[in-house]
Design a protein around this motif. Structure first.
Motif, mmCIF file in Angstrom:
data_model
loop_
_atom_site.group_PDB
_atom_site.id
_atom_site.type_symbol
_atom_site.label_atom_id
_atom_site.label_comp_id
_atom_site.label_asym_id
_atom_site.label_seq_id
_atom_site.Cartn_x
_atom_site.Cartn_y
_atom_site.Cartn_z
ATOM 1 N N HIS A 18 0.838 -1.138 -0.198
ATOM 2 C CA HIS A 18 -0.020 -0.018 0.024
ATOM 3 C C HIS A 18 0.758 1.271 -0.053
ATOM 4 O O HIS A 18 0.540 2.199 -0.738
ATOM 5 N N LEU A 19 1.927 1.286 0.691
ATOM 6 C CA LEU A 19 2.629 2.438 1.144
ATOM 7 C C LEU A 19 3.488 2.793 -0.361
ATOM 8 O O LEU A 19 3.691 3.795 -0.821
ATOM 9 N N VAL A 20 3.821 1.648 -1.068
ATOM 10 C CA VAL A 20 4.625 1.811 -2.288
ATOM 11 C C VAL A 20 3.601 2.609 -3.297
ATOM 12 O O VAL A 20 4.005 3.498 -4.161
ATOM 13 N N LYS A 21 2.559 2.077 -3.574
ATOM 14 C CA LYS A 21 1.643 2.570 -4.248
ATOM 15 C C LYS A 21 1.178 4.116 -4.186
ATOM 16 O O LYS A 21 1.034 4.948 -5.006
ATOM 17 N N LEU A 22 0.965 4.290 -2.758
ATOM 18 C CA LEU A 22 0.693 5.622 -2.152
ATOM 19 C C LEU A 22 1.845 6.629 -2.770
ATOM 20 O O LEU A 22 1.543 7.798 -3.363
ATOM 21 N N MET A 67 -4.810 2.191 -9.445
ATOM 22 C CA MET A 67 -4.217 1.882 -8.114
ATOM 23 C C MET A 67 -5.322 1.673 -7.004
ATOM 24 O O MET A 67 -5.309 0.807 -6.134
ATOM 25 N N PHE A 68 -6.113 2.808 -7.095
ATOM 26 C CA PHE A 68 -6.897 3.032 -6.029
ATOM 27 C C PHE A 68 -8.412 3.171 -6.396
ATOM 28 O O PHE A 68 -9.412 3.629 -5.637
ATOM 29 N N GLY A 69 -8.695 3.211 -7.641
ATOM 30 C CA GLY A 69 -10.074 3.390 -8.137
ATOM 31 C C GLY A 69 -10.421 4.755 -8.076
ATOM 32 O O GLY A 69 -11.909 5.017 -7.942
ATOM 33 N N LEU A 70 -9.680 5.673 -7.974
ATOM 34 C CA LEU A 70 -10.020 7.259 -7.674
ATOM 35 C C LEU A 70 -10.518 7.817 -9.129
ATOM 36 O O LEU A 70 -9.960 7.558 -10.137
ATOM 37 N N SER A 71 -11.724 8.436 -8.873
ATOM 38 C CA SER A 71 -12.247 9.277 -10.255
ATOM 39 C C SER A 71 -11.304 10.090 -10.631
ATOM 40 O O SER A 71 -10.700 10.748 -9.678
#
Length: 705
Positions: free
Chosen positions: A221-225, A250-254
């Motif tokens: 999670h931290l790597v993707k952040l 990565m996080f499904g953010l619009s």
């Protein structure tokens, strides 16, 4: 045998990474200010990658680390403490000052600062949004994500300067770095994170923040952040479709939410930059901005000069062994630092709150020739106004007495043998302990640098006076322990009775005034403050017990009896509580520390008392041997006859921030209680209904033979 990459890393100098002078000036001002607190200093440090790197490195060193990695800046600052943090900042500032000024270098540092802070703020916001459990770790990793770039720029300034001017994209820059230095900034940064023991995930986050997207989709999670935050921290991030694709994958953010988050962070960075007077939008060749940067460098030079002068003055003052000698040292230091002659010290007498001045006629004796007392009424003289307002006042520039100074002020003008006086309050931890009155012939306003230096010098003087007073006090005859206990008991008794009367009167007044919400709210605040005063008195009385019990282990029955006696004159009185104690005298002294038991009992008794707004009964009980599943436990039971705890609260009773006592309570008491009981190997449980609440504590039997 050391391989080639390791040899490359070990040759790098990482202990002198530069910061913007704008940041360092603010840090130095905060570190030296008599009014700045820990939070203000840490807030400034948390905005700069280079100083944060020094702090993290030091906190994780063998000298400070006590097991477990420190992976948040807040914890690192707490571990180091205020004085060590000041040393770090001062050292960095002196190193930076002597490194010289370069416009191109400053432009690079601005860009680096903006990118690092943006990435940190984005990482923390995204961590919170995506429920990452350590948002502070995400912030720190984001702040340091490009620290390797700063290391390479510091070690190879000429080559890196050319690389920056080429304005290559990030992937091309990594290739060029590898060609020039046989490594690149991502690997250097990851190596540093490993050296500081910040954890493998933080190291991976920095190592792979320029990797292909597909390489990190299944990473921690931290790597993707950090990967996403690094992409979004670029100045043109919202113009690149890749930014939205990464956020979605990565996080499904619009795209809309991603744009909103980036815009908010960009605005925050701009606000921070403005507060620090950093023009982050300037470009090389801007003469006006170059001049501003030079002024900041000059300001840094002034602060470094101040450090040296104050250190010299402090060394001079610390050698004094008597008040006459100290006051002479203050006069000499004030003249060296500011050119102010005949400086005088007036101290507030703690017995009557009056400002008092003594002029010593002979430095070898303590006999005083002149004693003056000044009432702290600001309308009567300039010196009193300076103390009460905690403000430095120059007699030539003040407006309170435009025609003529009061007689007492004119007396000090005469003593200092100058045309004007400057009155400088002396503070320790925000409290004024006296004032410096300094003579000057200049009518000009005090410059900001002089104002800051005066504030710092007055703090040094205040500390020197306090040190000397403490030495004198310790050498004088003190009260015996028995006399001190009697005085504490008398003070507690005298203070508790009027507090109880006032609280009971407020209860009656509340009934007479009816249900007017605003009035009841104000009365509740008054009752809260009375209760808080009662707790202060309670702690005062508790001081006499700290050294009384020198035997090993803890006598639980005695702790309950002591607390019960303690609360009789404070908590029980103010809440109209009757306490019934039933103690098992077969209960032996137990192994362990008395402080956790005392804290647990205090929390439970306070909770029970506060649950019964109109007063009532509390029952305290112990049992020396309760068998549960074949194991022997000591039982402690606290029961109240209050209204009970609602089911929705009861189910999460021992979780933080769960309180039924109003918004002025933190709701951490029972959470702390549970943690303390758990550390003792015990359990805590609660039963509650409309007729009351019963809390049971079971602690394993560990008798002291």
């Amino acid at each position: 045998m050391t391989n080639k990459p390791d040899a490359i890393f070990e040759a790098l100098k990482v202990n002198k990474l530069p910061s913007l002078p704008h940041i360092l000036v603010d840090m130095l001002v905060a570190c030296q200010s008599s009014t700045a607190n820990f939070q203000q200093v840490s807030d400034i440090i948390s905005r700069d990658a280079a100083i944060s790197a020094r702090v993290i490195s030091l906190a994780n060193s063998s000298f400070y680390s006590r097991g477990g990695n420190i992976n948040s800046l807040e914890r690192a600052l707490l571990v180091l403490g205020t004085e060590t943090i000041k040393t770090v900042v001062i050292t960095a500032s002196v190193q930076q000052f002597f490194s010289g000024f370069n416009t191109t270098h400053t432009q690079y540092l601005k860009h680096f600062w903006r990118r690092s802070l943006s990435c940190a703020l984005l990482a923390k916001a995204l961590a919170t949004l995506t429920s990452y459990q350590q948002p502070e770790q995400a912030y720190l990793t984001g702040l340091l994500h490009n620290i390797g770039e700063l290391v390479l720029e510091t070690n190879y300034p000429d080559q890196y300067s050319q690389l920056i001017q080429n304005e290559a994209n990030e992937h091309t820059r990594i290739e060029i770095e590898h060609t020039l230095f046989l490594t690149h900034h991502s690997d250097v940064g990851a190596w540093l994170i490993d050296e500081w023991n910040l954890g493998t995930f933080a190291s991976d986050a920095i190592r792979f923040h320029h990797a292909p997207v597909n390489a990190v989709l299944d990473a921690h999670h931290l790597v993707k952040l950090i990967f996403l935050s690094s992409q979004l921290s670029k100045e043109n991030a919202l113009d690149e479709p890749e930014s939205f694709e990464i956020a979605e994958s990565m996080f499904g953010l619009s795209a809309a939410l991603t744009s909103e988050i980036v815009a908010q962070i960009q605005n925050e960075v701009v606000k921070i930059a403005k507060s620090l007077k950093i023009d982050i939008d300037s470009r090389p060749g801007n003469d006006l901005e170059s001049e501003t940067d030079k002024k900041k460098q000059v300001a840094l030079a002034e602060q470094v000069r101040n450090i040296g002068l104050l250190q010299s003055a402090n060394n001079h003052l610390s050698q004094s062994t008597s008040l006459p000698q100290l006051f002479q040292g203050i006069q000499e230091a004030a003249e060296l630092l500011f050119g102010y002659k005949g400086s005088q010290v007036l101290l507030i007498d703690p017995t009557d709150g009056i400002l008092k001045y003594q002029h010593f006629s002979d430095l070898d004796h303590s006999a005083s020739e002149t004693t003056l007392s000044i009432s702290l009424q600001p309308a009567r003289c300039l010196i009193a106004r300076s103390v009460t307002s905690k403000t430095i006042i120059h007699s030539a520039n003040q407006t309170l007495f435009p025609e003529a100074l009061p007689a007492i002020d004119q007396h000090f003008v005469k003593i200092t043998q100058n045309r004007h006086i400057v009155s400088v309050p002396m503070t320790i931890n925000g409290c004024v302990m006296g004032v410096l009155v300094m003579g000057t012939s200049s009518e000009k306003s005090i410059t900001p640098n002089t104002l800051h230096l005066l504030d710092c010098f007055s703090s040094e003087v205040a500390n020197a006076c306090e040190r000397l007073n403490n030495t004198i006090t310790e050498s004088s005859t003190s009260l015996t322990e028995e006399e001190l206990q009697l005085k504490i008991n008398d003070a507690v008794h005298e203070a508790s009775n009027p507090l109880s009367i006032v609280r009971n009167y407020l209860e009656g007044l509340a009934l007479k005034l009816g249900n007017a919400h605003e009035i009841q709210s104000e009365i509740d605040i008054l009752k809260e403050e009375i209760d808080r005063a009662g707790q202060i008195i309670l702690r005062l009385r508790d001081l006499q017990h700290t050294e009384a019990d020198q035997a090993p282990g803890v006598d639980i029955n005695r702790e309950i009896m002591d607390l019960n006696k303690l609360f009789q004159g404070s908590l029980y009185l103010s809440h109209a509580i009757n306490c019934h104690v039933s103690l098992d005298n077969k209960l032996k002294r137990q192994k362990g520390n008395r402080n956790p038991i005392r804290q647990v009992l205090t929390n439970l008794i306070k909770n029970a008392s506060e649950a019964m707004e109109s007063g009532g009964d509390i029952y305290l009980k112990t049992s020396h041997n309760v068998n549960v599943n074949g194991r022997d436990f000591i039982e402690i039971v606290v029961t109240d006859k209050g209204p009970g705890i609602p089911d929705d609260i009861l189910s999460n009773l021992f979780q933080p921030v769960t309180t039924t006592k109003g918004q002025r309570h933190s709701g951490l008491g029972l959470s702390i209680t549970k943690n303390l009981v758990t550390e003792m190997g015990g359990t805590i449980s609660c039963r509650s209904n409309q007729t009351g609440t019963k809390i049971q504590i079971l602690i394993p039997v560990r008798n002291i033979d």
